[in-house]
Design an enzyme around this catalytic site. Structure first.
Site, PDB file in Angstrom:
ATOM      1  N   THR A   5     -26.253  -9.826  12.288  1.00 17.73           N
ATOM      2  CA  THR A   5     -26.976  -9.609  11.349  1.00 17.73           C
ATOM      3  C   THR A   5     -26.304  -8.966   9.942  1.00 17.73           C
ATOM      4  O   THR A   5     -25.509  -8.099  10.447  1.00 17.73           O
ATOM      5  CB  THR A   5     -28.250  -8.692  11.696  1.00 17.73           C
ATOM      6  OG1 THR A   5     -28.678  -9.232  12.688  1.00 17.73           O
ATOM      7  CG2 THR A   5     -29.206  -8.211  10.467  1.00 17.73           C
ATOM      8  N   ASN A  46       0.676  -1.149  -0.043  1.00 17.58           N
ATOM      9  CA  ASN A  46      -0.192  -0.098  -0.018  1.00 17.58           C
ATOM     10  C   ASN A  46       0.722   1.486  -0.023  1.00 17.58           C
ATOM     11  O   ASN A  46       0.331   2.362  -0.672  1.00 17.58           O
ATOM     12  CB  ASN A  46      -0.892   0.078   1.225  1.00 17.58           C
ATOM     13  CG  ASN A  46      -0.244  -0.337   2.555  1.00 17.58           C
ATOM     14  OD1 ASN A  46       0.427  -1.421   2.567  1.00 17.58           O
ATOM     15  ND2 ASN A  46      -0.241   0.711   3.598  1.00 17.58           N
ATOM     16  N   CYS A  74      -3.650   5.039   8.111  1.00 20.47           N
ATOM     17  CA  CYS A  74      -3.837   5.085   9.468  1.00 20.47           C
ATOM     18  C   CYS A  74      -2.617   5.605  10.144  1.00 20.47           C
ATOM     19  O   CYS A  74      -2.576   6.072  11.227  1.00 20.47           O
ATOM     20  CB  CYS A  74      -3.941   3.569  10.064  1.00 20.47           C
ATOM     21  SG  CYS A  74      -2.678   2.592   9.498  1.00 20.47           S
TER      22      CYS A  74
HETATM   23  N1  PLP Z   1      -4.357  -3.837   3.916  1.00 19.27           N
HETATM   24  C1  PLP Z   1      -3.843  -2.832   3.285  1.00 19.27           C
HETATM   25  C2  PLP Z   1      -2.772  -3.238   2.148  1.00 19.27           C
HETATM   26  C3  PLP Z   1      -4.489  -1.572   3.058  1.00 19.27           C
HETATM   27  O1  PLP Z   1      -3.892  -0.725   2.148  1.00 19.27           O
HETATM   28  C4  PLP Z   1      -5.416  -1.239   4.179  1.00 19.27           C
HETATM   29  C5  PLP Z   1      -6.066   0.138   4.132  1.00 19.27           C
HETATM   30  O2  PLP Z   1      -5.402   1.196   3.778  1.00 19.27           O
HETATM   31  C6  PLP Z   1      -5.907  -2.329   4.653  1.00 19.27           C
HETATM   32  C7  PLP Z   1      -5.372  -3.572   4.951  1.00 19.27           C
HETATM   33  C8  PLP Z   1      -7.109  -1.965   5.810  1.00 19.27           C
HETATM   34  O3  PLP Z   1      -8.125  -1.872   5.290  1.00 19.27           O
HETATM   35  P1  PLP Z   1      -9.590  -1.146   5.855  1.00 19.27           P
HETATM   36  O4  PLP Z   1      -9.215   0.423   5.814  1.00 19.27           O
HETATM   37  O5  PLP Z   1     -10.696  -1.345   4.988  1.00 19.27           O
HETATM   38  O6  PLP Z   1      -9.636  -1.594   7.071  1.00 19.27           O
END
Ligand code: PLP
Length: 391
Positions: A243, A157, A331
């Site tokens: 649900t 990412n 994050c």
């Molecule tokens: N895995 C990767 C490679 C990501 O880029 C992300 C989000 O940036 C996630 C997991 C987490 O996904 P989510 O934001 O849907 O929890």
């Protein structure tokens, strides 16, 4: 007076993307007349059940999977946790007490791996090379016959680098380990087909591909045993009680179908834009470092360090000019520390601290290239001047 402010440029699609009109339209009836609970036996319930079953079939279709291999989740993080911890919990009493992941995983996987370690698992993290590719030999060394679960992402990412997922999956398979891949940044960018590819589990997240935040899916190959993370009713074959979110499941199915059918054309379009952006940046900032540029990358990510200009200053300066980028994974934004991914690649800390991630998607149009490169050069010059004064 006409407004001379240039249109904002959104270059943070890897963090999240807007909900597509087609997706919203598909979901709307389920917030209105089709509000039933799929577990109810009356007509409202039956109607919701049909919609949910159809959504599951369609999601499975886009993954080359069968409907009973799809578990809806709330997000990519949940899918990753369910895969890693679910398998660890199912196998830990069977003599397999190690868990393996790459050092460049998203925190959703790393957090789950660390949790397993706190519960007694032996944790092994596999390094990446300086291009950001997970080392296959190092993976083979770590994946021994004591491994319960191994998790290696498909597309990183932060850099967009495509990982040797299939090679590592084969190694895991021959060691008897269950193999999970986080395909949150891969789905819609690379060809995903579970009937031809060797993973046991695969995570997708809706909000990266035009579905809302709050929905994702975990592919669980038939025969793969995992413990649920939550306990309650028997929904989703007992794998995820609660649900079901019918509206969002329907939206995810539509988004995944669209992302699949548009994958090749959109990748070509974004790759051309990304390459033009990188060329324009290098023209203005010849000492900029583009991480992972020498290896195969998904088309939508560009991670650029401008030595001497710290990420925070760059991002704030770009934001003031109406350009949205990020310092790494979403994050981490808001608290920009050195990226664990760049660190694992051996990038010098003073270069890693100066990284900005641009990520392209449906909102990206050719005008972003000149605007972003020019703004980055101006912001970098200012940040470098300030850093020089402060030194
Ligand atoms: N895995 C990767 C490679 C990501 O880029 C992300 C989000 O940036 C996630 C997991 C987490 O996904 P989510 O934001 O849907 O929890």
């Amino acid at each position: 007076m006409p407004d001379s402010t240039p249109a904002p440029v959104y270059l943070d699609h890897a963090a999240t993307s807007p909900v597509r009109d087609e997706v919203l339209e598909a979901m709307l009836p389920f917030f209105g007349p089709r509000f039933g609970n799929p577990s109810s036996t009356h007509r409202w319930g039956r109607e919701a059940r049909v919609a949910l079953d159809e959504a599951r079939e369609r999601v499975a279709g886009t993954l080359g999977a069968r409907a009973d291999e799809i578990c809806f989740t709330s997000c990519g993080t949940e899918g990753d946790n369910m895969a890693v911890l679910g398998v660890w919990h199912a196998r830990r009493l069977g003599g397999r007490n190690a868990v393996v992941a790459s050092a460049i995983e998203h925190k959703a996987v790393l957090g789950a791996i660390h949790c397993a370690a706190r519960e007694g698992a032996v944790e092994r993290l596999v390094s990446a090379n300086s291009d950001g590719v997970v080392d296959l030999d190092a993976a083979a060394e770590s994946i021994r016959d004591d491994v319960a679960v191994c998790s290696v992402m498909w597309v990183n990412n932060e850099t967009g680098v495509v990982q040797p997922m299939e090679g590592i999956a084969e190694v895991a398979k021959s060691a008897g380990a269950v193999f999970h891949t986080d395909a949150v940044q891969a789905f819609g960018k690379v060809d995903v087909n579970a009937s031809r590819q060797p993973y046991d589990l695969l995570t997708v997240s809706g909000h990266k591909i035009g579905a809302p935040k709050g929905i994702g899916a975990l592919f669980i190959r038939r025969g793969t045993k995992l413990e649920p993370l939550m306990h309650g009713g028997s929904q989703d074959r007992g794998r995820r009680p609660g649900t079901e979110n019918v509206a969002f499941a329907v939206g995810l199915a539509r988004a995944m179908e669209l992302a699949s059918s548009e994958r090749e054309g959109e990748s070509t379009r974004l790759r051309a834009l990304r390459d033009a952006l990188e060329a324009a940046i290098l023209q203005r900032l010849p000492d900029a470092v583009i991480h992972g540029r020498a290896v195969e990358r998904a088309a939508h990510v560009s991670n650029v360090s401008v030595p001497g200009a710290e990420s925070e200053a760059l991002l704030m300066g770009l934001d003031l000019q109406g350009i949205a980028a990020s310092g790494g994974s979403a994050c981490q934004s808001g608290s920009i520390g050195a990226s664990h991914v760049l660190e694992a690649m051996g990038v010098a800390p003073e270069v890693a601290r100066c990284a900005v991630r641009f990520s392209l998607g449906p909102l990206s149009t050719p005008d972003l290239v000149e605007r972003t490169a020019t703004a980055l050069a101006a912001v970098a010059a200012r940040a470098r001047a300030v850093a020089g004064v402060m030194a």
